[in-house]
Write an enzyme that holds these catalytic residues in place. Structure first.
Site, mmCIF file in Angstrom:
data_model
loop_
_atom_site.group_PDB
_atom_site.id
_atom_site.type_symbol
_atom_site.label_atom_id
_atom_site.label_comp_id
_atom_site.label_asym_id
_atom_site.label_seq_id
_atom_site.Cartn_x
_atom_site.Cartn_y
_atom_site.Cartn_z
ATOM 1 N N ASN A 286 -34.887 39.329 61.926
ATOM 2 C CA ASN A 286 -33.852 38.317 61.733
ATOM 3 C C ASN A 286 -32.479 38.912 61.994
ATOM 4 O O ASN A 286 -32.101 39.915 61.377
ATOM 5 C CB ASN A 286 -33.878 37.765 60.308
ATOM 6 C CG ASN A 286 -32.734 36.800 60.051
ATOM 7 O OD1 ASN A 286 -32.733 35.685 60.562
ATOM 8 N ND2 ASN A 286 -31.745 37.222 59.276
ATOM 9 N N GLU A 287 -31.769 38.310 62.927
ATOM 10 C CA GLU A 287 -30.383 38.643 63.253
ATOM 11 C C GLU A 287 -30.142 40.145 63.427
ATOM 12 O O GLU A 287 -29.236 40.715 62.804
ATOM 13 C CB GLU A 287 -29.436 38.072 62.191
ATOM 14 C CG GLU A 287 -29.445 36.553 62.147
ATOM 15 C CD GLU A 287 -28.396 35.979 61.208
ATOM 16 O OE1 GLU A 287 -27.748 36.771 60.483
ATOM 17 O OE2 GLU A 287 -28.207 34.745 61.198
ATOM 18 N N PRO A 288 -30.924 40.792 64.284
ATOM 19 C CA PRO A 288 -30.622 42.196 64.588
ATOM 20 C C PRO A 288 -29.437 42.290 65.543
ATOM 21 O O PRO A 288 -29.033 41.287 66.157
ATOM 22 C CB PRO A 288 -31.900 42.673 65.276
ATOM 23 C CG PRO A 288 -32.400 41.444 65.979
ATOM 24 C CD PRO A 288 -32.066 40.290 65.067
#
Length: 429
Positions: free
Chosen positions: A231-233
């Protein structure tokens, strides 16, 4: 015997066309200890009738006229589950000893095209939520009463899906999803991959191990239709391309039957991981984390976001997060940030663009969040994250009714498009 080793599928590969009359159940049973045993495998329907059987620790059961597992609101008979019964007879010093284990099994296919997400060959549209394992009193502790409350609220609002943001949920949650027909995007704890050090070989090896553990635990759940590896790297950093190519390729090798994604909030021009996903999941918070209070810019920005991603990659897109912090009972007209009116107005503007693009290549929308949840103390949070459509105590905000009206309308439209009943809203009451 590994109780989670039975693998269910329609066709062996999710890219193959739907087999309309023949279902396949692949199984592998791992045993330990004595080699003097026999294994008998039976697949039973809900009436207890044997529909297929086999012997040995590995094989494939063929169901000539399979009843398919369908998502909630997509079929008049959703969430059909067979029972896979493994019976072991072993020779011991005390004589023959028998034991058996039963695993719920659903037969269905998943496929992805350039513009569609298909379940059992029919176009599926995710209208759902993101969740957290969090509540008053219990915190992250498991609570059966709360879990049933949440599933009743999911059905009330007309949600057909959710993402396990940002970690695998309790196995009891997954079992209920199988039984209720709630589709799951199963996400590993790959959150906070933001530093260059996060892409080290040590981190990569751990990430691969985590995916192995998650796939091994959850692969037998028909409700799970896609794996999310992060998630959202910071997927625009140079090492991210190799990193996510490796993790996604490894996950596909572990389970070729499901598509793989990660959830991005990067720019479409600089994201180095998205080329390797099957479905693009995008988080955006227009008129919340920037352009504060300017609801009028949402349509232009969101439409541009979708068009840029699809032009670049020609893959289906899910709006995997969107929303606004809302203090229950705070009302302002005209809509001001943190008021219930602002949350409703923001959602409505997102929905107008989603209605345009779901006719083309957008295949889902997941609101952030199902319910308010506690966070660390910080100036940006008022006793936690308040983006829920329900409070932390599971009481509805105004947006819950807005979303309910929308989701039931979407359910009616998609059921009608699949040849089902139009009048499905009665199930909400």
């Amino acid at each position: 015997m590994d109780r989670r080793s039975a693998h269910k599928s329609g066709p062996e590969d999710w890219q193959r066309p739907l087999l309309r009359h023949r279902g396949l159940v692949n199984y592998q049973i791992i045993t330990q200890g004595s080699e003097h045993y026999k294994l008998q495998v039976q697949l039973l329907d809900v009436e207890g009738h044997i529909v297929a059987q086999g012997t040995g620790g590995q094989g494939q059961l063929q169901v000539p006229t399979a009843r398919l597992w369908w998502p909630y609101l997509m079929h008049e008979d959703p969430a059909y589950l067979y029972s896979l019964e493994v019976r072991m007879t072993a020779q011991t010093a005390m004589g023959p000893t028998a034991d058996f284990y039963t695993l719920p099994v659903g037969i269905r296919t998943v496929a992805v095209t350039e513009s569609q997400f298909l379940i059992n060959g029919k176009s599926f549209y995710f209208h759902g939520v993101n969740k957290h394992e969090d509540s008053d009193i219990r915190g992250k502790g498991f609570d059966w009463a709360l879990l049933m409350k949440d599933f009743n609220l999911l059905r009330w609002v007309g949600a057909n899906s959710f993402r396990t943001s940002h970690y695998p949920y309790a196995e009891e949650v997954m079992q209920l999803c199988d039984r209720y027909g709630i589709v799951v995007i199963d996400e590993c704890p790959g959150v906070g991959i933001v530093l260059v050090e996060s892409y080290s070989n040590q981190s990569l090896q751990h990430h691969l191990q985590v995916m192995e553990e998650m796939v091994r635990r959850d692969k037998n759940h028909p409700a799970v239709v896609m794996w999310s590896v992060a998630n959202e790297p910071t997927s625009s950093l140079h090492p991210a391309g190799y990193y996510f190519k490796t993790v996604i390729t490894h996950t596909k090798a572990l389970d070729p039957s499901r598509p793989v994604t990660f959830v991005t909030n990067a720019n479409y021009q600089t994201d180095l991981g998205v080329p390797y996903v099957d479905v693009i999941c995008v988080n955006s918070y227009y008129s919340w984390y920037h352009d504060y209070g300017h609801l009028e810019v949402i349509e232009l920005q969101l439409r541009t976001q979708f068009e840029n991603w699809h032009r670049a990659y020609r893959k289906p897109i899910i709006q995997s997060e969107y929303g606004a912090e809302t203090i229950a009972g705070l009302h302002e007209d005209p809509p001001l940030m943190f008021s219930e009116e602002y949350q409703k107005s923001l959602l409505a503007r997102y929905h107008s663009v989603l209605d345009e693009k779901r006719k083309e290549y957008v295949v889902g929308e997941l609101i952030w969040n199902f319910a308010d949840f506690m966070t660390n103390q910080m100036p940006q949070r008022v006793l936690g994250n308040k983006k829920g459509i329900f409070t932390r105590q599971r009481q509805p905000k105004s947006a819950a009714f807005l979303l309910r009206e929308r989701y039931w309308r979407l359910a009616n439209e998609t059921r009608a498009g699949a040849g089902g009943e139009v009048e499905v809203c009665r199930a909400a009451h």
